[in-house]
Design a protein around this motif. Structure first.
Motif, PDB file in Angstrom:
ATOM      1  N   ALA A  48      10.431   0.075  -9.508  1.00 17.72           N
ATOM      2  CA  ALA A  48       9.410   0.920  -8.972  1.00 17.72           C
ATOM      3  C   ALA A  48       8.424  -0.079  -8.135  1.00 17.72           C
ATOM      4  CB  ALA A  48       8.557   1.594  -9.952  1.00 17.72           C
ATOM      5  N   SER A  49       8.194  -1.153  -8.460  1.00 21.15           N
ATOM      6  CA  SER A  49       7.336  -1.868  -7.865  1.00 21.15           C
ATOM      7  C   SER A  49       7.829  -2.267  -6.362  1.00 21.15           C
ATOM      8  CB  SER A  49       7.248  -3.475  -8.706  1.00 21.15           C
ATOM      9  OG  SER A  49       8.563  -4.154  -8.536  1.00 21.15           O
ATOM     10  N   THR A  50       8.945  -2.353  -6.171  1.00 21.41           N
ATOM     11  CA  THR A  50       9.323  -2.523  -4.653  1.00 21.41           C
ATOM     12  C   THR A  50       9.101  -1.350  -3.952  1.00 21.41           C
ATOM     13  OG1 THR A  50      11.498  -1.434  -5.103  1.00 21.41           O
ATOM     14  CG2 THR A  50      11.387  -3.638  -5.199  1.00 21.41           C
ATOM     15  N   VAL A  51       9.018  -0.150  -4.431  1.00 18.36           N
ATOM     16  CA  VAL A  51       8.418   1.194  -3.812  1.00 18.36           C
ATOM     17  C   VAL A  51       6.756   1.026  -3.419  1.00 18.36           C
ATOM     18  CG1 VAL A  51       8.627   3.592  -4.017  1.00 18.36           C
ATOM     19  CG2 VAL A  51      10.497   2.385  -4.802  1.00 18.36           C
ATOM     20  N   PHE A  52       6.403   0.516  -4.834  1.00 19.70           N
ATOM     21  CA  PHE A  52       4.758   0.508  -4.948  1.00 19.70           C
ATOM     22  C   PHE A  52       4.510  -0.329  -3.605  1.00 19.70           C
ATOM     23  CE2 PHE A  52       1.142  -2.069  -5.946  1.00 19.70           C
ATOM     24  CZ  PHE A  52       0.490  -1.334  -6.487  1.00 19.70           C
ATOM     25  N   LEU A  53       5.080  -1.517  -3.261  1.00 18.23           N
ATOM     26  CA  LEU A  53       4.400  -2.231  -2.117  1.00 18.23           C
ATOM     27  C   LEU A  53       4.553  -1.880  -0.864  1.00 18.23           C
ATOM     28  CD1 LEU A  53       5.912  -5.854  -3.713  1.00 18.23           C
ATOM     29  CD2 LEU A  53       3.478  -5.065  -3.785  1.00 18.23           C
ATOM     30  N   SER A  54       5.933  -1.131  -0.718  1.00 19.27           N
ATOM     31  CA  SER A  54       6.222  -0.463   0.560  1.00 19.27           C
ATOM     32  C   SER A  54       5.361   0.510   0.963  1.00 19.27           C
ATOM     33  CB  SER A  54       7.614   0.073   0.655  1.00 19.27           C
ATOM     34  OG  SER A  54       8.368  -1.107   0.710  1.00 19.27           O
ATOM     35  N   VAL A  55       4.838   1.501  -0.133  1.00 21.50           N
ATOM     36  CA  VAL A  55       4.289   2.555   0.281  1.00 21.50           C
ATOM     37  C   VAL A  55       2.691   2.121   0.179  1.00 21.50           C
ATOM     38  CG1 VAL A  55       3.368   4.809  -0.951  1.00 21.50           C
ATOM     39  CG2 VAL A  55       5.869   4.437  -1.103  1.00 21.50           C
ATOM     40  N   ALA A  56       2.121   1.050  -0.526  1.00 19.65           N
ATOM     41  CA  ALA A  56       0.761   0.681  -0.306  1.00 19.65           C
ATOM     42  C   ALA A  56       0.524   0.346   0.890  1.00 19.65           C
ATOM     43  CB  ALA A  56       0.579  -0.435  -1.750  1.00 19.65           C
ATOM     44  N   PHE A  57       1.520  -0.539   1.637  1.00 21.42           N
ATOM     45  CA  PHE A  57       1.229  -1.022   2.829  1.00 21.42           C
ATOM     46  C   PHE A  57       1.258  -0.014   3.861  1.00 21.42           C
ATOM     47  CE2 PHE A  57       3.256  -3.500   6.600  1.00 21.42           C
ATOM     48  CZ  PHE A  57       1.924  -4.110   6.867  1.00 21.42           C
ATOM     49  N   LEU A  58       2.118   1.042   3.819  1.00 20.36           N
ATOM     50  CA  LEU A  58       2.133   2.043   4.572  1.00 20.36           C
ATOM     51  C   LEU A  58       0.929   2.885   4.512  1.00 20.36           C
ATOM     52  CD1 LEU A  58       3.443   4.363   6.703  1.00 20.36           C
ATOM     53  CD2 LEU A  58       4.543   5.430   4.720  1.00 20.36           C
ATOM     54  N   MET A  59       0.463   3.171   3.350  1.00 20.79           N
ATOM     55  CA  MET A  59      -0.936   3.969   3.148  1.00 20.79           C
ATOM     56  C   MET A  59      -2.068   3.176   3.593  1.00 20.79           C
ATOM     57  SD  MET A  59      -1.979   6.973   2.443  1.00 20.79           S
ATOM     58  CE  MET A  59      -3.788   7.570   2.369  1.00 20.79           C
ATOM     59  N   MET A  84       3.669  -0.635  12.586  1.00 18.07           N
ATOM     60  CA  MET A  84       4.654   0.628  11.998  1.00 18.07           C
ATOM     61  C   MET A  84       6.144  -0.286  11.884  1.00 18.07           C
ATOM     62  SD  MET A  84       3.127   2.837  11.631  1.00 18.07           S
ATOM     63  CE  MET A  84       4.646   3.860  11.002  1.00 18.07           C
ATOM     64  N   TRP A  85       6.368  -1.343  12.754  1.00 17.63           N
ATOM     65  CA  TRP A  85       7.341  -2.144  12.778  1.00 17.63           C
ATOM     66  C   TRP A  85       7.590  -2.865  11.378  1.00 17.63           C
ATOM     67  CZ3 TRP A  85      12.010  -2.535  14.784  1.00 17.63           C
ATOM     68  CH2 TRP A  85      12.755  -3.627  14.490  1.00 17.63           C
ATOM     69  N   SER A  86       6.306  -3.357  11.125  1.00 19.16           N
ATOM     70  CA  SER A  86       6.176  -4.149   9.839  1.00 19.16           C
ATOM     71  C   SER A  86       6.382  -3.316   8.495  1.00 19.16           C
ATOM     72  CB  SER A  86       4.728  -4.905   9.526  1.00 19.16           C
ATOM     73  OG  SER A  86       4.431  -5.543  10.678  1.00 19.16           O
ATOM     74  N   VAL A  87       5.870  -1.823   8.600  1.00 22.06           N
ATOM     75  CA  VAL A  87       6.217  -0.859   7.884  1.00 22.06           C
ATOM     76  C   VAL A  87       7.718  -0.550   7.528  1.00 22.06           C
ATOM     77  CG1 VAL A  87       6.224   1.377   6.998  1.00 22.06           C
ATOM     78  CG2 VAL A  87       4.007   0.229   7.820  1.00 22.06           C
ATOM     79  N   LEU A  88       8.559  -0.505   8.850  1.00 26.66           N
ATOM     80  CA  LEU A  88       9.854  -0.248   8.888  1.00 26.66           C
ATOM     81  C   LEU A  88      10.608  -1.275   8.215  1.00 26.66           C
ATOM     82  CD1 LEU A  88      12.488   1.431   9.691  1.00 26.66           C
ATOM     83  CD2 LEU A  88      12.258   0.166  11.776  1.00 26.66           C
ATOM     84  N   GLY A 184      -3.014  14.457   4.047  1.00 28.89           N
ATOM     85  CA  GLY A 184      -2.008  14.343   4.907  1.00 28.89           C
ATOM     86  C   GLY A 184      -1.151  13.065   4.808  1.00 28.89           C
ATOM     87  N   CYS A 185      -1.947  11.932   4.986  1.00 31.86           N
ATOM     88  CA  CYS A 185      -1.254  10.729   5.209  1.00 31.86           C
ATOM     89  C   CYS A 185      -0.558  10.096   3.482  1.00 31.86           C
ATOM     90  CB  CYS A 185      -2.232   9.704   5.626  1.00 31.86           C
ATOM     91  SG  CYS A 185      -2.562   9.643   7.311  1.00 31.86           S
ATOM     92  N   LEU A 186      -1.531  10.608   2.597  1.00 30.95           N
ATOM     93  CA  LEU A 186      -1.321  10.387   1.084  1.00 30.95           C
ATOM     94  C   LEU A 186       0.085  11.094   0.756  1.00 30.95           C
ATOM     95  CD1 LEU A 186      -2.341   8.917  -1.321  1.00 30.95           C
ATOM     96  CD2 LEU A 186      -3.320  11.412  -1.884  1.00 30.95           C
ATOM     97  N   VAL A 187       0.272  12.353   1.030  1.00 28.59           N
ATOM     98  CA  VAL A 187       1.403  12.986   0.846  1.00 28.59           C
ATOM     99  C   VAL A 187       2.649  12.591   1.638  1.00 28.59           C
ATOM    100  CG1 VAL A 187       2.775  15.563   1.220  1.00 28.59           C
ATOM    101  CG2 VAL A 187       0.297  15.245   0.483  1.00 28.59           C
TER     102      VAL A 187
END
Length: 221
Positions: A48-59, A84-88, A184-187
């Motif tokens: 879950a931490s890998t998802v946490f970091l990616s989503v935290a960066f996106l948000m 956005m490239w960094s998020v990808l 909206g961004c949160l969702v």
């Protein structure tokens, strides 16, 4: 007539009827998945931490864009493209991490999977179970990541341009100009994390489903 008889078993049922009768419900798959997530909490938290970091960066990026827009300092196109490239790239790394963690989980659970297959679990049930596990870990990681990323960026934006700008932000699902607001961004961030987790779990889930019961039970980990 001969073909019809060949499809009948010793119990007078067709093979398809037997498959329908031993098909386990979604609720049972959810129960087993939830039990695995809670029993192996450490491994689940790592995934879950890998998802946490990616989503935290996106948000965080979403929140920074909203705060900059509220302060009248919108980001230019090249800067947005870099973010956005960094998020990808972050999502790609996150996907690799999830796949690796779930493949290790499959390897550790060879005997468990073999036992479930001996008790009547079908391939689609095994796939369902692993996808639910990934969705649960993705949901918790995404929720925590989205909230953490938003909170940190709100604090940073307040310190940088003043906390008064937070009152000018679009906090709803949509901004006055038609773009996404904060909710909206949160969702979007949470949904992106969950979808990424489920998609990343497809390969490990299929590998688990293709295991033969006898081979899985003989495997020494």
């Amino acid at each position: 007539m001969t073909r019809a008889r060949s499809n009948m078993t010793a119990f007078g049922l067709t093979r398809e009827e037997i498959r329908r009768r031993i098909r386990l419900p979604w609720s049972e798959a959810f129960r087993i998945s939830w039990r695995y997530v809670t029993i192996r909490l450490g491994r689940s938290l790592v995934t879950a931490s890998t998802v946490f970091l990616s989503v935290a960066f996106l948000m965080a990026i979403f929140t920074m864009v909203l705060a900059s827009k509220a302060a009248g300092q919108e980001l230019d196109a090249p800067t947005r493209a870099r973010y956005m490239w960094s998020v990808l790239m972050g999502f790609v790394i996150c996907s690799v991490g999830i796949i690796n963690a779930l493949l290790m989980s499959v390897t550790e659970r060879f005997r468990e999977i073999g036992t479930m297959k001996c008790l009547g679990a079908l391939d689609d049930f095994i796939v369902r179970m692993f996808l639910i596990e990934a969705a649960l870990m993705g949901l918790f990681g995404s929720l925590a990541g989205a909230l953490a990323g938003a909170l940190l960026m709100l604090m940073w934006s307040g310190l940088r341009v003043g906390f008064g700008v937070l009152g000018k932000m679009a906090w709803g699902f949509q901004s006055p100009d038609g773009s996404l607001g904060f909710l909206g961004c949160l969702v979007v961030s949470v949904v992106a994390g969950v979808v990424l987790s489920i998609v990343s779990a497809i390969v490990p889930a299929l590998r688990a489903a293709r295991l033969q019961a006898a081979d899985a039970l003989r495997t020494e980990i």
